[in-house]
Design a protein around this motif. Structure first.
Motif, PDB file in Angstrom:
ATOM      1  N   GLY A 147     -40.222 -83.338 -53.352  1.00  0.00           N
ATOM      2  CA  GLY A 147     -39.348 -82.873 -52.881  1.00  0.00           C
ATOM      3  C   GLY A 147     -40.336 -82.113 -51.188  1.00  0.00           C
ATOM      4  O   GLY A 147     -39.957 -81.382 -50.873  1.00  0.00           O
ATOM      5  N   MET A 148     -41.793 -83.561 -51.638  1.00  0.00           N
ATOM      6  CA  MET A 148     -42.389 -82.798 -50.313  1.00  0.00           C
ATOM      7  C   MET A 148     -42.150 -83.906 -48.690  1.00  0.00           C
ATOM      8  O   MET A 148     -41.512 -84.624 -49.259  1.00  0.00           O
ATOM      9  N   THR A 149     -42.683 -82.952 -48.104  1.00  0.00           N
ATOM     10  CA  THR A 149     -42.264 -83.882 -46.839  1.00  0.00           C
ATOM     11  C   THR A 149     -43.542 -84.701 -46.937  1.00  0.00           C
ATOM     12  O   THR A 149     -44.011 -84.287 -47.202  1.00  0.00           O
ATOM     13  N   LYS A 150     -43.304 -85.930 -45.828  1.00  0.00           N
ATOM     14  CA  LYS A 150     -44.535 -86.379 -45.342  1.00  0.00           C
ATOM     15  C   LYS A 150     -45.557 -85.702 -44.960  1.00  0.00           C
ATOM     16  O   LYS A 150     -46.941 -86.127 -44.621  1.00  0.00           O
ATOM     17  N   ALA A 151     -45.524 -85.130 -43.874  1.00  0.00           N
ATOM     18  CA  ALA A 151     -46.398 -83.859 -43.671  1.00  0.00           C
ATOM     19  C   ALA A 151     -47.584 -83.249 -44.427  1.00  0.00           C
ATOM     20  O   ALA A 151     -48.514 -82.987 -44.576  1.00  0.00           O
ATOM     21  N   GLU A 152     -46.666 -82.515 -45.695  1.00  0.00           N
ATOM     22  CA  GLU A 152     -47.537 -81.859 -46.526  1.00  0.00           C
ATOM     23  C   GLU A 152     -48.177 -82.788 -47.244  1.00  0.00           C
ATOM     24  O   GLU A 152     -48.880 -82.207 -47.923  1.00  0.00           O
ATOM     25  N   ILE A 153     -47.602 -83.573 -47.873  1.00  0.00           N
ATOM     26  CA  ILE A 153     -48.635 -84.652 -48.278  1.00  0.00           C
ATOM     27  C   ILE A 153     -49.130 -85.198 -47.295  1.00  0.00           C
ATOM     28  O   ILE A 153     -50.910 -85.586 -47.937  1.00  0.00           O
ATOM     29  N   LYS A 154     -49.641 -85.589 -46.195  1.00  0.00           N
ATOM     30  CA  LYS A 154     -50.694 -85.871 -45.266  1.00  0.00           C
ATOM     31  C   LYS A 154     -51.797 -84.843 -45.774  1.00  0.00           C
ATOM     32  O   LYS A 154     -52.937 -84.985 -45.519  1.00  0.00           O
ATOM     33  N   SER A 155     -50.797 -83.576 -45.033  1.00  0.00           N
ATOM     34  CA  SER A 155     -52.347 -82.389 -45.747  1.00  0.00           C
ATOM     35  C   SER A 155     -53.056 -82.448 -46.996  1.00  0.00           C
ATOM     36  O   SER A 155     -54.600 -81.868 -46.519  1.00  0.00           O
ATOM     37  N   LYS A 156     -52.290 -83.013 -47.873  1.00  0.00           N
ATOM     38  CA  LYS A 156     -53.398 -82.934 -48.995  1.00  0.00           C
ATOM     39  C   LYS A 156     -53.681 -84.388 -49.581  1.00  0.00           C
ATOM     40  O   LYS A 156     -54.217 -84.315 -49.927  1.00  0.00           O
ATOM     41  N   GLU A 157     -53.744 -85.158 -49.065  1.00  0.00           N
ATOM     42  CA  GLU A 157     -53.655 -86.253 -49.197  1.00  0.00           C
ATOM     43  C   GLU A 157     -55.087 -86.704 -49.543  1.00  0.00           C
ATOM     44  O   GLU A 157     -55.945 -87.342 -49.978  1.00  0.00           O
TER      45      GLU A 157
ATOM     46  N   LEU B  52     -49.877 -80.427 -54.554  1.00  0.00           N
ATOM     47  CA  LEU B  52     -48.875 -80.726 -54.095  1.00  0.00           C
ATOM     48  C   LEU B  52     -48.410 -80.007 -54.313  1.00  0.00           C
ATOM     49  O   LEU B  52     -46.396 -79.295 -54.192  1.00  0.00           O
ATOM     50  N   GLU B  53     -48.945 -78.983 -54.956  1.00  0.00           N
ATOM     51  CA  GLU B  53     -48.275 -77.424 -54.991  1.00  0.00           C
ATOM     52  C   GLU B  53     -47.170 -76.256 -55.946  1.00  0.00           C
ATOM     53  O   GLU B  53     -46.141 -76.570 -55.199  1.00  0.00           O
ATOM     54  N   PRO B  54     -46.522 -77.739 -56.739  1.00  0.00           N
ATOM     55  CA  PRO B  54     -45.601 -77.132 -57.458  1.00  0.00           C
ATOM     56  C   PRO B  54     -45.830 -75.834 -57.749  1.00  0.00           C
ATOM     57  O   PRO B  54     -46.499 -74.956 -58.172  1.00  0.00           O
ATOM     58  N   ASP B  55     -44.442 -74.931 -58.157  1.00  0.00           N
ATOM     59  CA  ASP B  55     -44.092 -73.203 -58.576  1.00  0.00           C
ATOM     60  C   ASP B  55     -44.373 -73.353 -60.148  1.00  0.00           C
ATOM     61  O   ASP B  55     -45.382 -73.123 -60.664  1.00  0.00           O
ATOM     62  N   ILE B  56     -44.029 -74.978 -60.856  1.00  0.00           N
ATOM     63  CA  ILE B  56     -44.205 -74.490 -62.237  1.00  0.00           C
ATOM     64  C   ILE B  56     -45.008 -76.742 -62.134  1.00  0.00           C
ATOM     65  O   ILE B  56     -44.405 -77.396 -62.192  1.00  0.00           O
ATOM     66  N   LEU B  57     -45.854 -76.480 -63.353  1.00  0.00           N
ATOM     67  CA  LEU B  57     -46.934 -77.988 -63.071  1.00  0.00           C
ATOM     68  C   LEU B  57     -46.561 -78.089 -65.119  1.00  0.00           C
ATOM     69  O   LEU B  57     -46.627 -76.848 -65.779  1.00  0.00           O
ATOM     70  N   VAL B  58     -46.245 -78.802 -65.046  1.00  0.00           N
ATOM     71  CA  VAL B  58     -45.643 -78.893 -66.691  1.00  0.00           C
ATOM     72  C   VAL B  58     -47.049 -80.826 -66.762  1.00  0.00           C
ATOM     73  O   VAL B  58     -46.313 -81.625 -66.650  1.00  0.00           O
ATOM     74  N   ILE B  59     -47.852 -79.893 -67.658  1.00  0.00           N
ATOM     75  CA  ILE B  59     -48.750 -81.287 -68.512  1.00  0.00           C
ATOM     76  C   ILE B  59     -48.144 -81.436 -69.817  1.00  0.00           C
ATOM     77  O   ILE B  59     -48.230 -80.790 -71.318  1.00  0.00           O
ATOM     78  N   ASP B  60     -47.858 -82.760 -70.710  1.00  0.00           N
ATOM     79  CA  ASP B  60     -48.486 -83.733 -71.867  1.00  0.00           C
ATOM     80  C   ASP B  60     -49.787 -83.533 -72.032  1.00  0.00           C
ATOM     81  O   ASP B  60     -50.827 -83.534 -71.359  1.00  0.00           O
TER      82      ASP B  60
END
Length: 422
Positions: free
Chosen positions: A138-148, A184-192
């Motif tokens: 659900g991230m925008t392209k600009a948000e992803i680019k800032s974290k790339e 990408l800064e999720p509110d909840i991170l689920v890790i198996d």
């Protein structure tokens, strides 16, 4: 803190063998009930999810009546044996599959890292997959680019970022997938259970990043692992699953103890009834194994001395002719070594003997071990043998955070003397 995730009466049922009800008319009937908000007419009671049992029903409950809340900023450990339902729960939370009954209420975005390379397209490059995963989250392209640049640097895949992911090793894939999910800064991170794929350097970075996410940034982490050291270091509380049901929820240390204790009513102690292990020459009363200075209810940690107590009565008039020997086996039945009271120069006496054998700290690797008991006569003949008389579990729960949490090779960890000579 506000509740960010609420799970109410969650259940997941699978049908073994066939997909659907078996007929088109019944499939349509199920669909019609569903869109009207009614219960599935073909939902059967089903069996519990226990692979060791032979069962008659074609329906199995992978999860049944799961209820718990997660608050903002918490790190929740989800532990249990293989087949307990941990991954099924995370797949439902990540919306990979839907529940049979119950509902999940959540605030904010959920990012998941379920298996190596989940959500990656093998034909796309690493960089293209960053944008693909970001869009899925659900991230925008600009948000992803800032974290790339941060994602690429953290993953350590700089050189191969423009190479198709199908040419990546499993370790490279999990590095990149974790970096995408974490940055990408999720509110909840689920890790198996995926960190085991990485090397020592990656594990250290990933665990540090998860701490930053929860403590520094106040976001929530759901963490599934068989590594009790990582669970105890990272998690604020834990949930234990067994056969698809929650059997314990609470403090992390107590949850780990409950999980390792398993079905046994007592932990680290085995008491023998009268005449259970007895001959005219001896009787065995009790075996106790625990960390020195700690209680029987506590789990056995590798970084403390471990005491094995053998309470035995010698009835013979010549007790010096006898000694106690143990053979130690790992969980797959390999003999590791033997140890004996005779080698320490210990002589048994007539009547009650409380023998203590101490293993030095950091001697055992984490894992499960089995003891076979021998009473040896005249240092050459086994007067009595009892195989698998007791088992115990050693955990690496007290390592310092930031060091390698993976299992070292082998089953013992000898502490040799090291010197620097001129």
């Amino acid at each position: 803190m506000d509740v960010i995730l609420k799970i109410e009466n969650l259940s997941k049922q699978y049908r073994l063998g066939l997909v659907g009800t078996g007929t088109l008319s019944d499939d349509l009937k199920r669909w019609w009930y569903k869109i009207r908000g009614k219960e599935d007419p073909f939902l059967k009671i089903g069996d519990i999810n226990d692979r060791s049992l032979s069962q008659d029903s074609d329906y199995v409950w992978a999860l049944q009546d799961i209820n718990f809340d997660v608050r903002e900023g918490e790190v929740i450990g989800i532990i249990g044996k293989n087949g307990a339902g941990k991954s099924t729960l995370l797949k439902i939370l990540s919306r990979v599959t839907s529940p049979t009954t119950g509902e999940i209420k959540t605030k904010g975005r959920i990012a998941s890292l379920l298996e190596v390379g989940t959500g990656f397209h093998p034909e796309l490059t690493g960089k293209e997959n960053i944008y693909l995963n970001g869009a899925i989250l659900g991230m925008t392209k600009a948000e992803i680019k800032s974290k790339e640049s941060e994602i690429i640097h953290f993953s350590g895949c700089n050189r191969y970022i423009d190479t198709p992911v199908k040419r990546y090793s499993s370790g490279m894939r999990v590095r990149l997938a974790f970096a995408v999910a974490a940055f990408l800064e999720p509110d909840i991170l689920v890790i198996d259970e995926v960190l085991a794929v990485g090397d020592a350097d990656f594990q250290k970075k990933a665990i540090g990043k998860m701490q930053d996410i929860s403590k520094g940034e106040g976001r929530t982490v759901l963490f599934v692992s068989h590594n009790m050291a990582a669970v105890k270091s990272l998690c604020t509380r834990a949930v234990v699953l067994e056969h698809g049901k929650i059997v314990f929820s609470g403090n992390t240390d107590e949850a780990v103890s409950y999980y390792l204790k398993g079905d046994s009513k007592t932990n680290n102690i085995k008491t023998f009834n009268r005449n259970e292990i007895e001959t005219p020459l001896f009787s065995l009363n009790k075996l106790v194994i625990k960390n020195k200075g700690r209680g029987l209810e506590e789990t056995i940690s590798e970084n403390l001395n471990i005491d094995l107590m053998t309470c035995i009565d010698i009835k013979s008039d010549t007790p010096e002719r006898y000694h106690v020997t143990y053979h130690l086996y790992n969980e797959i039945g390999d003999a590791l070594f033997s140890f004996s009271s005779a080698r320490g120069g210990l002589k048994l006496r007539q009547g009650e003997n409380n023998i203590c054998c101490t293993f030095p700290k950091d001697f055992f690797q984490s894992g499960e071990y089995y003891l076979t008991f021998f009473l040896i006569e005249d240092r050459k003949r086994a007067h009595y043998i009892e195989k698998d008389i007791m088992n115990f579990t050693v955990i690496d729960a007290e390592r310092e955070l930031g060091v390698y949490f993976g299992r070292e090779p082998g089953y013992i960890r000898p502490n040799f003397k090291w010197e620097l000579h001129d």
